[in-house]
Design a protein around this motif. Sequence first.
Motif, PDB file in Angstrom:
ATOM      1  N   PRO A 163      26.905  18.709   8.069  1.00  0.00           N
ATOM      2  CA  PRO A 163      26.641  18.650   6.576  1.00  0.00           C
ATOM      3  C   PRO A 163      27.535  19.425   5.570  1.00  0.00           C
ATOM      4  O   PRO A 163      27.968  19.033   4.593  1.00  0.00           O
ATOM      5  CB  PRO A 163      25.217  18.978   6.295  1.00  0.00           C
ATOM      6  CG  PRO A 163      24.503  18.900   7.774  1.00  0.00           C
ATOM      7  CD  PRO A 163      25.543  19.036   8.615  1.00  0.00           C
ATOM      8  N   ASP A 164      28.063  20.638   6.192  1.00  0.00           N
ATOM      9  CA  ASP A 164      28.950  21.536   5.333  1.00  0.00           C
ATOM     10  C   ASP A 164      30.370  20.913   5.213  1.00  0.00           C
ATOM     11  O   ASP A 164      31.246  21.180   4.548  1.00  0.00           O
ATOM     12  CB  ASP A 164      29.031  22.750   6.106  1.00  0.00           C
ATOM     13  CG  ASP A 164      27.744  23.652   6.078  1.00  0.00           C
ATOM     14  OD1 ASP A 164      26.834  23.118   5.215  1.00  0.00           O
ATOM     15  OD2 ASP A 164      27.873  24.658   6.863  1.00  0.00           O
ATOM     16  N   PHE A 165      30.640  19.879   5.975  1.00  0.00           N
ATOM     17  CA  PHE A 165      31.988  19.141   5.959  1.00  0.00           C
ATOM     18  C   PHE A 165      31.980  17.842   5.442  1.00  0.00           C
ATOM     19  O   PHE A 165      32.886  17.068   5.744  1.00  0.00           O
ATOM     20  CB  PHE A 165      32.698  19.222   7.306  1.00  0.00           C
ATOM     21  CG  PHE A 165      32.727  20.723   7.711  1.00  0.00           C
ATOM     22  CD1 PHE A 165      33.964  21.746   7.138  1.00  0.00           C
ATOM     23  CD2 PHE A 165      31.814  21.536   8.386  1.00  0.00           C
ATOM     24  CE1 PHE A 165      34.073  23.020   7.625  1.00  0.00           C
ATOM     25  CE2 PHE A 165      32.107  22.764   8.691  1.00  0.00           C
ATOM     26  CZ  PHE A 165      33.200  23.359   8.373  1.00  0.00           C
ATOM     27  N   HIS A 166      30.853  17.068   4.975  1.00  0.00           N
ATOM     28  CA  HIS A 166      30.798  15.803   4.518  1.00  0.00           C
ATOM     29  C   HIS A 166      31.835  15.643   3.451  1.00  0.00           C
ATOM     30  O   HIS A 166      32.204  16.662   2.644  1.00  0.00           O
ATOM     31  CB  HIS A 166      29.449  15.527   3.667  1.00  0.00           C
ATOM     32  CG  HIS A 166      28.386  15.403   4.900  1.00  0.00           C
ATOM     33  ND1 HIS A 166      27.013  15.328   4.760  1.00  0.00           N
ATOM     34  CD2 HIS A 166      28.471  14.966   6.247  1.00  0.00           C
ATOM     35  CE1 HIS A 166      26.504  14.910   5.754  1.00  0.00           C
ATOM     36  NE2 HIS A 166      27.197  14.804   6.762  1.00  0.00           N
ATOM     37  N   GLY A 167      32.456  14.478   3.194  1.00  0.00           N
ATOM     38  CA  GLY A 167      33.146  13.884   2.351  1.00  0.00           C
ATOM     39  C   GLY A 167      34.572  14.506   2.293  1.00  0.00           C
ATOM     40  O   GLY A 167      35.387  13.957   1.618  1.00  0.00           O
ATOM     41  N   ARG A 168      34.919  14.778   3.716  1.00  0.00           N
ATOM     42  CA  ARG A 168      36.438  15.156   3.894  1.00  0.00           C
ATOM     43  C   ARG A 168      37.168  13.781   4.471  1.00  0.00           C
ATOM     44  O   ARG A 168      38.067  14.030   5.034  1.00  0.00           O
ATOM     45  CB  ARG A 168      36.384  16.362   4.430  1.00  0.00           C
ATOM     46  CG  ARG A 168      35.695  17.479   3.832  1.00  0.00           C
ATOM     47  CD  ARG A 168      36.189  18.949   4.552  1.00  0.00           C
ATOM     48  NE  ARG A 168      35.203  19.914   3.836  1.00  0.00           N
ATOM     49  CZ  ARG A 168      35.474  21.130   3.988  1.00  0.00           C
ATOM     50  NH1 ARG A 168      36.470  21.607   4.758  1.00  0.00           N
ATOM     51  NH2 ARG A 168      34.717  21.988   3.212  1.00  0.00           N
ATOM     52  N   GLY A 169      36.458  13.000   5.148  1.00  0.00           N
ATOM     53  CA  GLY A 169      36.808  11.741   5.872  1.00  0.00           C
ATOM     54  C   GLY A 169      37.120  12.025   7.214  1.00  0.00           C
ATOM     55  O   GLY A 169      37.718  11.289   7.854  1.00  0.00           O
ATOM     56  N   TYR A 170      36.469  12.999   7.670  1.00  0.00           N
ATOM     57  CA  TYR A 170      36.571  13.391   9.397  1.00  0.00           C
ATOM     58  C   TYR A 170      36.074  12.255  10.063  1.00  0.00           C
ATOM     59  O   TYR A 170      36.553  11.964  11.167  1.00  0.00           O
ATOM     60  CB  TYR A 170      36.132  14.716   9.666  1.00  0.00           C
ATOM     61  CG  TYR A 170      36.639  15.788   8.972  1.00  0.00           C
ATOM     62  CD1 TYR A 170      37.864  15.908   8.397  1.00  0.00           C
ATOM     63  CD2 TYR A 170      35.819  16.921   8.846  1.00  0.00           C
ATOM     64  CE1 TYR A 170      38.734  16.791   7.926  1.00  0.00           C
ATOM     65  CE2 TYR A 170      36.389  18.309   8.101  1.00  0.00           C
ATOM     66  CZ  TYR A 170      37.850  18.003   7.570  1.00  0.00           C
ATOM     67  OH  TYR A 170      38.255  19.358   7.213  1.00  0.00           O
ATOM     68  N   ALA A 171      34.919  11.710   9.850  1.00  0.00           N
ATOM     69  CA  ALA A 171      34.253  10.932  10.588  1.00  0.00           C
ATOM     70  C   ALA A 171      35.270   9.511  10.767  1.00  0.00           C
ATOM     71  O   ALA A 171      35.413   8.805  11.996  1.00  0.00           O
ATOM     72  CB  ALA A 171      32.858  10.398  10.358  1.00  0.00           C
ATOM     73  N   GLY A 172      35.563   9.155   9.495  1.00  0.00           N
ATOM     74  CA  GLY A 172      36.366   7.869   9.595  1.00  0.00           C
ATOM     75  C   GLY A 172      37.723   8.055  10.336  1.00  0.00           C
ATOM     76  O   GLY A 172      38.281   7.239  10.815  1.00  0.00           O
ATOM     77  N   ARG A 173      38.113   9.450   9.979  1.00  0.00           N
ATOM     78  CA  ARG A 173      39.583   9.500  10.840  1.00  0.00           C
ATOM     79  C   ARG A 173      39.223   9.376  12.385  1.00  0.00           C
ATOM     80  O   ARG A 173      39.872   8.884  13.290  1.00  0.00           O
ATOM     81  CB  ARG A 173      40.211  11.024  10.499  1.00  0.00           C
ATOM     82  CG  ARG A 173      41.593  11.268  11.281  1.00  0.00           C
ATOM     83  CD  ARG A 173      42.046  12.570  10.633  1.00  0.00           C
ATOM     84  NE  ARG A 173      43.262  13.195  11.409  1.00  0.00           N
ATOM     85  CZ  ARG A 173      44.393  12.642  11.597  1.00  0.00           C
ATOM     86  NH1 ARG A 173      44.861  11.609  10.847  1.00  0.00           N
ATOM     87  NH2 ARG A 173      45.027  13.328  12.404  1.00  0.00           N
ATOM     88  N   LEU A 174      38.441  10.112  12.882  1.00  0.00           N
ATOM     89  CA  LEU A 174      38.098  10.021  14.276  1.00  0.00           C
ATOM     90  C   LEU A 174      37.718   8.727  14.749  1.00  0.00           C
ATOM     91  O   LEU A 174      38.272   8.356  15.723  1.00  0.00           O
ATOM     92  CB  LEU A 174      36.811  10.949  14.433  1.00  0.00           C
ATOM     93  CG  LEU A 174      37.234  12.343  14.527  1.00  0.00           C
ATOM     94  CD1 LEU A 174      35.721  13.179  14.464  1.00  0.00           C
ATOM     95  CD2 LEU A 174      38.053  13.083  15.591  1.00  0.00           C
ATOM     96  N   THR A 175      37.061   7.861  14.132  1.00  0.00           N
ATOM     97  CA  THR A 175      36.670   6.574  14.522  1.00  0.00           C
ATOM     98  C   THR A 175      37.806   5.824  14.598  1.00  0.00           C
ATOM     99  O   THR A 175      37.933   4.860  15.618  1.00  0.00           O
ATOM    100  CB  THR A 175      35.716   6.038  13.433  1.00  0.00           C
ATOM    101  OG1 THR A 175      34.479   6.753  13.335  1.00  0.00           O
ATOM    102  CG2 THR A 175      35.296   4.587  13.874  1.00  0.00           C
ATOM    103  N   ALA A 176      38.699   5.692  13.650  1.00  0.00           N
ATOM    104  CA  ALA A 176      39.870   4.969  13.638  1.00  0.00           C
ATOM    105  C   ALA A 176      40.896   5.271  14.668  1.00  0.00           C
ATOM    106  O   ALA A 176      41.393   4.585  15.371  1.00  0.00           O
ATOM    107  CB  ALA A 176      40.557   5.171  12.213  1.00  0.00           C
ATOM    108  N   LEU A 177      41.118   6.700  14.985  1.00  0.00           N
ATOM    109  CA  LEU A 177      42.041   7.180  16.001  1.00  0.00           C
ATOM    110  C   LEU A 177      41.678   6.806  17.485  1.00  0.00           C
ATOM    111  O   LEU A 177      42.279   6.338  18.213  1.00  0.00           O
ATOM    112  CB  LEU A 177      41.987   8.835  15.795  1.00  0.00           C
ATOM    113  CG  LEU A 177      42.933   9.291  14.876  1.00  0.00           C
ATOM    114  CD1 LEU A 177      42.456  10.882  14.773  1.00  0.00           C
ATOM    115  CD2 LEU A 177      44.369   8.856  15.164  1.00  0.00           C
ATOM    116  N   LEU A 178      40.140   6.891  17.654  1.00  0.00           N
ATOM    117  CA  LEU A 178      39.713   6.438  18.981  1.00  0.00           C
ATOM    118  C   LEU A 178      39.755   4.763  19.142  1.00  0.00           C
ATOM    119  O   LEU A 178      40.036   4.349  20.205  1.00  0.00           O
ATOM    120  CB  LEU A 178      38.350   7.050  19.152  1.00  0.00           C
ATOM    121  CG  LEU A 178      37.608   6.802  20.623  1.00  0.00           C
ATOM    122  CD1 LEU A 178      38.668   7.340  21.613  1.00  0.00           C
ATOM    123  CD2 LEU A 178      36.252   7.616  20.656  1.00  0.00           C
ATOM    124  N   ALA A 179      39.423   4.141  18.195  1.00  0.00           N
ATOM    125  CA  ALA A 179      39.420   2.842  18.088  1.00  0.00           C
ATOM    126  C   ALA A 179      40.785   2.358  18.505  1.00  0.00           C
ATOM    127  O   ALA A 179      40.740   1.332  19.260  1.00  0.00           O
ATOM    128  CB  ALA A 179      38.866   2.183  16.799  1.00  0.00           C
TER     129      ALA A 179
END
Length: 223
Positions: A163-179
């Motif tokens: 929660p301290d790092f929400h809004g920085r796009g990390y989940a989307g970046r990780l998802t796109a890279l691995l996909a």
Amino acid sequence: MPGLDNPFFAALASIHAPLARVAGDVRRYPPEFAPFLGVAAEGEDVAGDLAAVLPPGDTAYLLGVVPAVPAGWTLQSFRPLAQMVCPGPLPVADGPDPVPLGPGHRADVLALTALVYPHYFRERTVELGRYFGIYRQGRLAAMIGERLGDDHHRELSAICTHPDFHGRGYAGRLTALLANDLLAAGRVPFLHVSYENGRALSLYERLGFRLRRDIAFHALHRP
């Protein structure tokens, strides 16, 4: 894609077969890896096989395919999950590079999943596939991993952000890279998401994932 219609059983009959506890047409993960169980066919009477792998007082989750429920056992039905697939390469947002997560990161992984992804992650889940994380300020800020799969598909799982790092796009970046990495290797990325998790559902749709089907989700309890 029959493997995606019965993903627990498909994984335990292929990429995770060495881990599987098997009795007839029933396969389950050891509890320290995942609380999942799969059966070969819908409505099959496999009471004896179920009893061989699910001890008294234990509960396992099933996805897509459900056997006949033994007398006295309880089947709890949840809202179906959205099963989504990635049909092609995804745009990757700029951001910090992820690092592979291994045994030395176990404490960080378990702490993050206990906070934001608590229900299905176990002590050895991280051994089911490749896992990656983004560290910021010495803390595991976000992570992703591979969990289920067969020879042609891989499931993206444990996609979560502190929660301290929400809004920085990390989940989307990780998802796109691995996909994209999986697509380049000839495997179709897929994932499961609860309809109650609107934030995640919107993210995956924006990235380019498409709904394949709603898939039934249940918990089977042996008294």
